[in-house]
Structure formats: structure tokens, C-alpha cells
Scaffold this motif. Structure first.
Motif, PDB file in Angstrom:
ATOM      1  N   PRO A   1      22.415  21.376 -34.678  1.00  0.00           N
ATOM      2  CA  PRO A   1      22.868  21.041 -36.897  1.00  0.00           C
ATOM      3  C   PRO A   1      21.648  20.512 -37.316  1.00  0.00           C
ATOM      4  O   PRO A   1      20.773  20.468 -36.341  1.00  0.00           O
TER       5      PRO A   1
ATOM      6  N   SER B   1      28.533  17.188 -42.252  1.00  0.00           N
ATOM      7  CA  SER B   1      27.493  16.365 -42.252  1.00  0.00           C
ATOM      8  C   SER B   1      27.148  14.858 -41.304  1.00  0.00           C
ATOM      9  O   SER B   1      28.536  14.311 -41.240  1.00  0.00           O
ATOM     10  N   SER B   2      26.398  14.851 -40.339  1.00  0.00           N
ATOM     11  CA  SER B   2      26.075  13.239 -39.344  1.00  0.00           C
ATOM     12  C   SER B   2      25.106  12.700 -39.942  1.00  0.00           C
ATOM     13  O   SER B   2      23.909  13.774 -38.739  1.00  0.00           O
TER      14      SER B   2
ATOM     15  N   ARG C   1      22.170  15.540 -40.731  1.00  0.00           N
ATOM     16  CA  ARG C   1      22.259  17.378 -39.846  1.00  0.00           C
ATOM     17  C   ARG C   1      23.653  17.608 -40.306  1.00  0.00           C
ATOM     18  O   ARG C   1      24.331  17.104 -40.078  1.00  0.00           O
TER      19      ARG C   1
ATOM     20  N   SER D   1      26.200  21.218 -40.079  1.00  0.00           N
ATOM     21  CA  SER D   1      26.374  22.076 -38.982  1.00  0.00           C
ATOM     22  C   SER D   1      27.983  22.503 -39.769  1.00  0.00           C
ATOM     23  O   SER D   1      28.596  21.572 -40.797  1.00  0.00           O
TER      24      SER D   1
ATOM     25  N   ARG E   1      31.312  23.766 -38.456  1.00  0.00           N
ATOM     26  CA  ARG E   1      32.482  23.909 -37.612  1.00  0.00           C
ATOM     27  C   ARG E   1      33.745  24.349 -37.825  1.00  0.00           C
ATOM     28  O   ARG E   1      34.674  23.874 -39.102  1.00  0.00           O
TER      29      ARG E   1
ATOM     30  N   ASP F   1      24.381  12.938 -31.011  1.00  0.00           N
ATOM     31  CA  ASP F   1      25.744  13.615 -30.625  1.00  0.00           C
ATOM     32  C   ASP F   1      27.270  12.716 -30.227  1.00  0.00           C
ATOM     33  O   ASP F   1      28.512  13.325 -31.061  1.00  0.00           O
TER      34      ASP F   1
ATOM     35  N   ASP G   1      28.388  13.402 -34.442  1.00  0.00           N
ATOM     36  CA  ASP G   1      28.474  14.869 -34.304  1.00  0.00           C
ATOM     37  C   ASP G   1      29.996  15.260 -33.797  1.00  0.00           C
ATOM     38  O   ASP G   1      31.164  15.152 -34.420  1.00  0.00           O
TER      39      ASP G   1
END
Length: 238
Positions: free
Chosen positions: A42, A78-79, A82, A84, A86, A169, A172
Motif C-alpha cells: 500500500p 485505504s488504511s 495508505r 491499495s 483489494r 497490517d 489492512d
């Protein structure tokens, strides 16, 4: 009667500016999309800002892309800011053959993880006090190995016990944008995880997974930070 080509009016200045702005918006979205898609991990907003040239509206591009992908097979998530791509959660059933079989956490590990998530920063003794039973070192080791739990620091009390907290993590994996997205009292009741007749004094704690230590925490020793992966030893030293 049509005007001769040489008499056609040129586009107004504001129309040219508007077209230029639209072009920049689309170009920014494409750059953001390409960077996130190509990254194995991410990407934070700060990393995107460094890699995209000029003073562009990256935040706006992220929000537009998230809306665009909301009903697609992959989604932009986002987490802790960050970002990414999915797979959509409702399509997980068609990917089960490609999924890596994960070892199930024991009930003790799940309970310990939940306590750390909601009560962080928290010590082993505090975890045991909340659970009402002792917590083995093995249980904490398993959670540390998953990468969902980290050693934060040491509590400023006799014995200087280690404090534990969750990681990026963890957010996420469970699809949380921030630790504040953990379910609250009413959500836990609605899910049937809490009795409706709980005491009036009961409350769900407000966890703090921030990088900065609290006033009653001391930093870990350097050797402990290497052991937990908080620091990476420089191969050129010693």
C-alpha cells in the motif's frame, strides 16, 4: 450561411483553461491509479505526493478513483491513509482456490488480539486481568508473528512491563481505515456479541495505535527494537 474558415471564432480563454484543468485532473487520476496498481505494498499519501510531479489535487484523485471502483471487482481502499487495490469482499467465494490456507488462531489468541485492539497500549498483566485467565507467552508470540501486534514500549511501573498495540497490517487485513473504525457499543450489541442487559457503567474503550508513546510509556531498548523489526540493522556497520 457558414462563416469562412478564417472567420471562425477562436475558443474563449476560459474554455481553454477549463479544458486544461480537466486534462490535468484526468492525468492525475491516471498517475495515481498506475502507481497504486504497480506497487506491491500500500502507498501512503505522502509517497504519492513525492512521486507525482507538480502541485496536483492527489486527494481529489484518490476520492474519485475510490468512487469509480466502489462497485467494481477490485476496490480502492485505504488504511491509515495508505492506499491499495483489494478484491471486492463479496467476490471472495470465487477466489477460494487461489487463496492461501491460513492457520486459524486459537480462541485465546483471538481474545488477546481483541483486548489489545480495544485497550492498546496494554500490558500482558492488563490483558490477563481483563480476560480473567493467564496469557501464555506463546499466544503473544503467535500474534507478533502474524504482524498484527507489535511491542510498543515499556510501561513506567515497577518491572517496566512491555506494552502491546496493533499494526498497519492489522488494519489492512480487517479492512479498517483507522483504529477508530473498530465497532462501538451499539454495533457490538447489534451483532449479538454483547448482552443487551449490560451494566450502565460499561463502555468500549477508545484505543490509541499512534506511533508516539503515551506519557506512561518508555521507548524500547535498541536491541528490542531490532528484535521486533522496528529497526533494521545496517549491514555496513560492525
Amino acid at each position: 450561411m457558414k462563416k469562412p474558415p478564417d472567420l471562425l471564432e477562436a475558443p474563449a480563454a476560459d474554455e481553454v483553461n477549463e479544458a486544461s484543468e480537466v486534462g490535468e485532473i484526468l492525468e492525475t487520476e491516471r498517475m495515481v491509479e498506475a502507481l497504486i496498481f504497480a506497487s506491491a505494498e500500500p502507498l501512503s499519501f505522502a509517497e504519492l505526493s513525492k512521486r507525482i510531479p507538480g502541485d496536483r489535487d492527489i486527494r481529489g484523485a484518490l476520492n474519485r478513483l475510490r468512487a469509480h471502483y466502489r462497485k467494481r471487482g477490485v476496490q480502492l481502499r485505504s488504511s491509515e491513509d495508505r492506499w491499495s487495490f483489494r478484491t471486492a469482499a463479496d467476490l471472495s467465494f470465487i477466489l477460494h482456490r487461489e487463496a492461501v490456507e491460513q492457520r486459524r488462531l486459537s480462541r485465546a489468541a483471538l481474545e488477546t488480539l481483541a483486548i489489545i485492539a480495544f485497550h492498546q497500549p496494554v500490558t500482558r498483566a492488563e490483558i490477563e486481568d481483563i480476560r480473567g485467565v493467564s496469557t501464555s507467552k506463546g499466544t503473544l508470540d503467535v500474534l507478533l508473528e502474524t504482524g498484527w501486534v507489535r511491542m510498543r514500549g515499556r510501561r513506567r511501573t515497577p518491572g517496566r512491563p512491555v506494552t502491546y498495540g496493533t499494526t498497519f497490517d492489522f488494519l489492512d487485513h480487517f479492512g479498517l481505515e483507522t483504529i477508530k473504525d473498530l465497532p462501538g457499543l451499539e454495533e457490538l450489541k447489534g451483532a449479538g456479541l454483547l448482552d443487551s442487559a449490560i451494566p450502565a457503567s460499561f463502555h468500549v474503550p477508545a484505543p490509541d495505535d499512534g506511533i508516539d508513546l503515551t506519557e506512561d510509556e518508555d521507548p524500547l531498548d535498541e536491541s528490542e527494537m531490532f528484535a521486533t523489526g522496528a529497526l533494521e540493522e545496517d549491514a555496513g556497520e560492525k
